[in-house]
Design a protein around this motif. Structure first.
Motif, mmCIF file in Angstrom:
data_model
loop_
_atom_site.group_PDB
_atom_site.id
_atom_site.type_symbol
_atom_site.label_atom_id
_atom_site.label_comp_id
_atom_site.label_asym_id
_atom_site.label_seq_id
_atom_site.Cartn_x
_atom_site.Cartn_y
_atom_site.Cartn_z
ATOM 1 N N PHE A 135 -35.430 81.880 40.053
ATOM 2 C CA PHE A 135 -36.801 82.092 39.528
ATOM 3 C C PHE A 135 -36.544 82.053 37.860
ATOM 4 O O PHE A 135 -35.902 83.143 37.327
ATOM 5 C CB PHE A 135 -37.469 83.084 39.928
ATOM 6 C CG PHE A 135 -37.707 83.222 41.405
ATOM 7 C CD1 PHE A 135 -38.939 82.477 41.926
ATOM 8 C CD2 PHE A 135 -36.727 84.109 42.450
ATOM 9 C CE1 PHE A 135 -38.843 82.401 43.160
ATOM 10 C CE2 PHE A 135 -36.876 83.803 43.697
ATOM 11 C CZ PHE A 135 -38.051 83.216 44.303
ATOM 12 N N VAL A 136 -37.352 81.151 37.142
ATOM 13 C CA VAL A 136 -37.222 81.442 35.852
ATOM 14 C C VAL A 136 -38.577 81.879 35.486
ATOM 15 O O VAL A 136 -39.639 81.121 35.775
ATOM 16 C CB VAL A 136 -37.028 80.007 35.060
ATOM 17 C CG1 VAL A 136 -37.313 80.025 33.467
ATOM 18 C CG2 VAL A 136 -35.554 79.314 35.540
ATOM 19 N N PRO A 137 -38.804 83.307 34.598
ATOM 20 C CA PRO A 137 -39.982 83.620 34.310
ATOM 21 C C PRO A 137 -41.043 82.747 33.265
ATOM 22 O O PRO A 137 -40.250 82.129 32.472
ATOM 23 C CB PRO A 137 -39.681 84.922 33.618
ATOM 24 C CG PRO A 137 -38.142 85.338 34.042
ATOM 25 C CD PRO A 137 -37.493 83.959 34.301
ATOM 26 N N GLY A 179 -37.329 84.827 29.232
ATOM 27 C CA GLY A 179 -36.606 86.391 29.624
ATOM 28 C C GLY A 179 -35.423 85.783 30.889
ATOM 29 O O GLY A 179 -35.174 84.590 30.992
ATOM 30 N N ASN A 180 -34.871 86.832 31.412
ATOM 31 C CA ASN A 180 -33.823 86.556 32.336
ATOM 32 C C ASN A 180 -34.021 85.975 33.763
ATOM 33 O O ASN A 180 -34.788 86.195 34.250
ATOM 34 C CB ASN A 180 -33.005 87.811 32.562
ATOM 35 C CG ASN A 180 -32.485 88.331 31.211
ATOM 36 O OD1 ASN A 180 -32.051 87.625 30.281
ATOM 37 N ND2 ASN A 180 -32.055 89.578 31.297
ATOM 38 N N GLU A 181 -33.294 84.973 34.001
ATOM 39 C CA GLU A 181 -33.355 84.121 35.332
ATOM 40 C C GLU A 181 -33.194 85.100 36.239
ATOM 41 O O GLU A 181 -32.020 86.060 36.442
ATOM 42 C CB GLU A 181 -32.795 83.166 35.215
ATOM 43 C CG GLU A 181 -32.588 82.254 36.660
ATOM 44 C CD GLU A 181 -31.481 80.919 36.341
ATOM 45 O OE1 GLU A 181 -30.575 81.194 37.117
ATOM 46 O OE2 GLU A 181 -31.909 80.074 35.698
ATOM 47 N N LEU A 202 -36.403 99.147 31.147
ATOM 48 C CA LEU A 202 -37.108 99.865 31.945
ATOM 49 C C LEU A 202 -37.254 99.335 33.356
ATOM 50 O O LEU A 202 -36.909 100.171 34.398
ATOM 51 C CB LEU A 202 -38.652 100.216 31.615
ATOM 52 C CG LEU A 202 -39.665 101.199 32.103
ATOM 53 C CD1 LEU A 202 -38.723 102.450 32.454
ATOM 54 C CD2 LEU A 202 -40.885 101.294 31.539
ATOM 55 N N PHE A 203 -37.400 98.034 33.477
ATOM 56 C CA PHE A 203 -37.403 97.381 34.804
ATOM 57 C C PHE A 203 -36.157 97.658 35.272
ATOM 58 O O PHE A 203 -36.022 97.502 36.621
ATOM 59 C CB PHE A 203 -37.861 95.965 34.519
ATOM 60 C CG PHE A 203 -39.325 95.625 34.230
ATOM 61 C CD1 PHE A 203 -39.528 94.506 33.566
ATOM 62 C CD2 PHE A 203 -40.300 96.601 34.223
ATOM 63 C CE1 PHE A 203 -40.881 94.026 33.128
ATOM 64 C CE2 PHE A 203 -41.506 96.417 34.135
ATOM 65 C CZ PHE A 203 -41.940 95.015 33.355
ATOM 66 N N GLU A 214 -44.399 89.052 38.631
ATOM 67 C CA GLU A 214 -44.046 88.272 37.441
ATOM 68 C C GLU A 214 -44.261 86.789 37.823
ATOM 69 O O GLU A 214 -43.582 86.454 38.780
ATOM 70 C CB GLU A 214 -42.686 88.311 36.953
ATOM 71 C CG GLU A 214 -42.557 87.643 35.497
ATOM 72 C CD GLU A 214 -40.948 88.106 35.065
ATOM 73 O OE1 GLU A 214 -40.797 87.676 33.877
ATOM 74 O OE2 GLU A 214 -40.424 88.889 35.534
ATOM 75 N N ARG A 215 -44.963 86.150 36.953
ATOM 76 C CA ARG A 215 -45.232 84.480 37.061
ATOM 77 C C ARG A 215 -43.867 83.790 36.683
ATOM 78 O O ARG A 215 -43.243 84.183 35.714
ATOM 79 C CB ARG A 215 -46.637 84.170 36.292
ATOM 80 C CG ARG A 215 -47.719 84.579 36.768
ATOM 81 C CD ARG A 215 -48.785 83.972 36.095
ATOM 82 N NE ARG A 215 -50.294 84.598 36.436
ATOM 83 C CZ ARG A 215 -50.782 84.387 37.788
ATOM 84 N NH1 ARG A 215 -50.224 83.568 38.775
ATOM 85 N NH2 ARG A 215 -51.896 84.968 37.916
#
Length: 119
Positions: free
Chosen positions: A77-79, A83-85, A31-32, A57-58
């Motif tokens: 950025f790594v969540p 999840g995906n970077e 969805l994102f 997202e942090r």
């Protein structure tokens, strides 16, 4: 809208009208990805109007590097939740603005923290 994590693999979205929708992690990420192309369109439509909701997202890790030609900064950025970077290429002039603004924002956070501890 509110997004809450039910467990490691399911998430609940509660809309402003009160409807509840449950997504798997895979569905939510999909969805994102579907919504991403519309973000710029929504920004353009709302330019000059009241602030609009922004999905955040942090992150647990940020890494900086240079592109292969050493002409731009690469920010990854790594969540926090896995999840995906995400990676972005930033030209030097924008990176300089980020550096300056980040310093100002950190000063504002420190001042706000100081005010909270004094009250």
């Amino acid at each position: 809208m509110r997004l809450t994590e039910l467990d490691g693999r399911r998430f609940r979205v509660i809309t402003d009208s009160g409807k509840e929708i449950t997504f798997s992690e895979h569905e939510l990420l999909g969805l994102f990805q579907l919504a991403a192309p519309f973000q710029d369109q929504l920004k353009a439509q709302r330019k000059g109007r009241k602030p609009y909701p922004l999905a955040t997202e942090r992150v647990s890790l940020v890494t900086l590097s240079l592109d292969a030609h050493h002409t731009e900064v690469v920010v990854r950025f790594v969540p926090l939740q896995g999840g995906n970077e995400s990676a972005y290429v930033i030209p030097p002039d924008v990176a300089e603005l980020m550096r300056d603004d980040l310093g100002k924002k950190l000063e504002q956070i420190a001042a706000a923290k100081q005010n909270r501890t004094n009250n």
